[in-house]
Design a protein around this motif. Sequence first.
Motif, short mmCIF file in Angstrom:
data_model
loop_
_atom_site.label_atom_id
_atom_site.label_comp_id
_atom_site.label_asym_id
_atom_site.label_seq_id
_atom_site.Cartn_x
_atom_site.Cartn_y
_atom_site.Cartn_z
N LEU A 1 -4.83 -31.05 -28.47
CA LEU A 1 -6.08 -31.70 -28.90
C LEU A 1 -6.63 -32.62 -27.81
O LEU A 1 -7.83 -32.64 -27.54
N ILE A 2 -5.74 -33.41 -27.20
CA ILE A 2 -6.18 -34.32 -26.15
C ILE A 2 -6.74 -33.54 -24.96
O ILE A 2 -7.79 -33.88 -24.41
N ALA A 3 -6.02 -32.48 -24.56
CA ALA A 3 -6.47 -31.68 -23.43
C ALA A 3 -7.82 -31.03 -23.71
O ALA A 3 -8.70 -31.00 -22.84
N PHE A 4 -8.00 -30.52 -24.94
CA PHE A 4 -9.28 -29.91 -25.28
C PHE A 4 -10.41 -30.92 -25.21
O PHE A 4 -11.49 -30.63 -24.66
N ALA B 1 -10.13 -37.56 -5.53
CA ALA B 1 -9.42 -38.74 -6.04
C ALA B 1 -8.58 -38.38 -7.25
O ALA B 1 -7.46 -38.88 -7.43
N PHE B 2 -9.09 -37.48 -8.10
CA PHE B 2 -8.32 -37.00 -9.26
C PHE B 2 -7.07 -36.27 -8.81
O PHE B 2 -5.99 -36.43 -9.38
N ARG B 3 -7.22 -35.45 -7.78
CA ARG B 3 -6.08 -34.68 -7.29
C ARG B 3 -4.99 -35.60 -6.74
O ARG B 3 -3.81 -35.42 -7.02
N ILE B 4 -5.39 -36.57 -5.95
CA ILE B 4 -4.42 -37.47 -5.32
C ILE B 4 -3.71 -38.33 -6.37
O ILE B 4 -2.49 -38.45 -6.39
N LEU C 1 -5.16 -23.42 -16.08
CA LEU C 1 -4.27 -23.98 -17.11
C LEU C 1 -2.84 -23.46 -16.92
O LEU C 1 -1.87 -24.20 -17.12
N ASP C 2 -2.72 -22.17 -16.58
CA ASP C 2 -1.41 -21.54 -16.32
C ASP C 2 -0.39 -21.83 -17.43
O ASP C 2 0.65 -22.46 -17.17
N PRO C 3 -0.64 -21.38 -18.66
CA PRO C 3 0.26 -21.67 -19.79
C PRO C 3 1.72 -21.31 -19.58
O PRO C 3 2.60 -22.12 -19.91
N LEU D 1 1.75 -34.30 -20.41
CA LEU D 1 1.39 -32.97 -20.91
C LEU D 1 -0.12 -32.72 -20.92
O LEU D 1 -0.60 -31.77 -20.29
N ALA D 2 -0.85 -33.55 -21.67
CA ALA D 2 -2.30 -33.34 -21.78
C ALA D 2 -2.97 -33.53 -20.43
O ALA D 2 -3.77 -32.69 -19.99
N ILE D 3 -2.66 -34.64 -19.80
CA ILE D 3 -3.20 -34.93 -18.48
C ILE D 3 -2.09 -35.54 -17.62
O ILE D 3 -1.40 -36.45 -18.09
N PRO D 4 -1.78 -35.03 -16.44
CA PRO D 4 -2.58 -34.06 -15.68
C PRO D 4 -2.08 -32.61 -15.72
O PRO D 4 -2.59 -31.79 -14.99
N LEU D 5 -1.06 -32.28 -16.57
CA LEU D 5 -0.51 -30.93 -16.54
C LEU D 5 -1.46 -29.89 -17.15
O LEU D 5 -1.62 -28.80 -16.61
N MET D 6 -2.06 -30.20 -18.31
CA MET D 6 -3.00 -29.27 -18.91
C MET D 6 -4.42 -29.52 -18.41
O MET D 6 -5.04 -28.67 -17.79
#
Length: 212
Positions: free
Chosen positions: A47-50, A73-76, A17-19, A119-124
């Motif tokens: 909330l979305i990330a959780f 595939a998620f990473r790319i 997560l690296d806050p 923010l929620a996805i894909p950063l968190m």
Amino acid sequence: MLFDYISAALVTLFVTLDPPALAPIFISLTQGMNAEERKRVSIRAALIAFCILAFFGLGGEVLLRLLGVGIPAFRISGGLLLFWIAFEMVFERRNERKQHTANVAITEDHIRNVAAFPLAIPLMAGPGAITAVILLAGRANGDPVYLSSLLILIALGVLSCFVVFQAAERVSRMLGVTGNIVLSRLLGVILAGLAVQFIINGVEALFKGSAL
């Protein structure tokens, strides 16, 4: 045994997560928002990330297997999306889309969109965090106590991101308008590097999987 699992999961989640690294990116993405709007963005993003991480922790591996979608595939895809955001941050393309206005209008839709992406996805809840959660859930072997512990640790990790976001608002006030503009450009370059690294990791994992 449970203590070993909790300690390993705690370290893994906080590393993925690296806050602290999210704080400057949060400042750039919420530029022009007041304290209340930033708080709403941070709460919604948390909330979305959780929910995303909890979902993948409880049934993500099964879903991905059914859909035939792999973590590479998620990473790319996540890397490509992040690179576009970085491009906009560096060249201020957001303002062009907003009819070249000096101040971007902060609407309810804008707040929701920024909170959900990026923010929620894909950063968190990015590929790294999703992969970590799936692997940790696999180690739990379906044990309710271990899975419950994992959900609590996910909540703590996301909460730490929320706390960092709240502190970021104070940093933004200290920087002022010029400081925020400079920081946005600089972070855009850094985010572009992170995005390319996501893509490289995804391609490497894809080729390793193909070689097996």
